[in-house]
Write a protein that holds these residues in place. Sequence first.
Motif, PDB file in Angstrom:
ATOM      1  N   ASP A  23     -80.725 -70.045  -8.744  1.00 18.63           N
ATOM      2  CA  ASP A  23     -80.637 -68.719  -9.317  1.00 18.63           C
ATOM      3  C   ASP A  23     -81.356 -68.656 -10.734  1.00 18.63           C
ATOM      4  O   ASP A  23     -81.596 -69.827 -11.136  1.00 18.63           O
ATOM      5  CB  ASP A  23     -79.153 -68.356  -9.552  1.00 18.63           C
ATOM      6  N   ASN A  60     -75.231 -70.223  -8.248  1.00 22.11           N
ATOM      7  CA  ASN A  60     -75.813 -71.273  -7.059  1.00 22.11           C
ATOM      8  C   ASN A  60     -77.143 -71.639  -7.499  1.00 22.11           C
ATOM      9  O   ASN A  60     -77.923 -71.260  -8.408  1.00 22.11           O
ATOM     10  CB  ASN A  60     -76.116 -70.481  -5.783  1.00 22.11           C
ATOM     11  N   VAL A  61     -77.552 -72.769  -6.987  1.00 24.17           N
ATOM     12  CA  VAL A  61     -78.870 -73.601  -7.114  1.00 24.17           C
ATOM     13  C   VAL A  61     -79.921 -72.685  -6.767  1.00 24.17           C
ATOM     14  O   VAL A  61     -80.067 -71.918  -5.740  1.00 24.17           O
ATOM     15  CB  VAL A  61     -78.852 -74.928  -6.445  1.00 24.17           C
ATOM     16  N   THR A  72     -70.304 -65.969  -9.110  1.00 30.45           N
ATOM     17  CA  THR A  72     -70.868 -67.558  -8.674  1.00 30.45           C
ATOM     18  C   THR A  72     -72.173 -67.573  -8.906  1.00 30.45           C
ATOM     19  O   THR A  72     -73.149 -66.973  -8.622  1.00 30.45           O
ATOM     20  CB  THR A  72     -70.521 -67.306  -7.320  1.00 30.45           C
ATOM     21  N   LEU A  82     -75.540 -78.031  -9.971  1.00 35.08           N
ATOM     22  CA  LEU A  82     -74.297 -77.693 -10.345  1.00 35.08           C
ATOM     23  C   LEU A  82     -73.453 -78.793 -10.605  1.00 35.08           C
ATOM     24  O   LEU A  82     -72.231 -78.712 -11.194  1.00 35.08           O
ATOM     25  CB  LEU A  82     -73.695 -76.787  -9.255  1.00 35.08           C
TER      26      LEU A  82
END
Length: 81
Positions: free
Chosen positions: A45, A42-43, A40, A63
């Motif tokens: 990363d 995520n914002v 996954t 995203l």
Amino acid sequence: MRLDKFLKVARIIKRRTVAKEAAEKSKVEINGKVAKPSSTVNVGDVLTLHLGLKIINVKVMSLEMKKDQLMYELLSEEKRP
């Protein structure tokens, strides 16, 4: 969002199958850890991609795909010796 899908939608890698193969060969890291295609994203990363002779570091900014706005910020791009 899945890693392979993000790389394709953000246009870092042109095809999802190529993004999946890169992740399966341990050429993609999320926050310094080797990632699988199903990992996954995520914002916030930081993704590190080892593609050919380049090492690319990008930060995930969004995203959602928006017109004329990148989903990532390029932190660095360097060539391997």
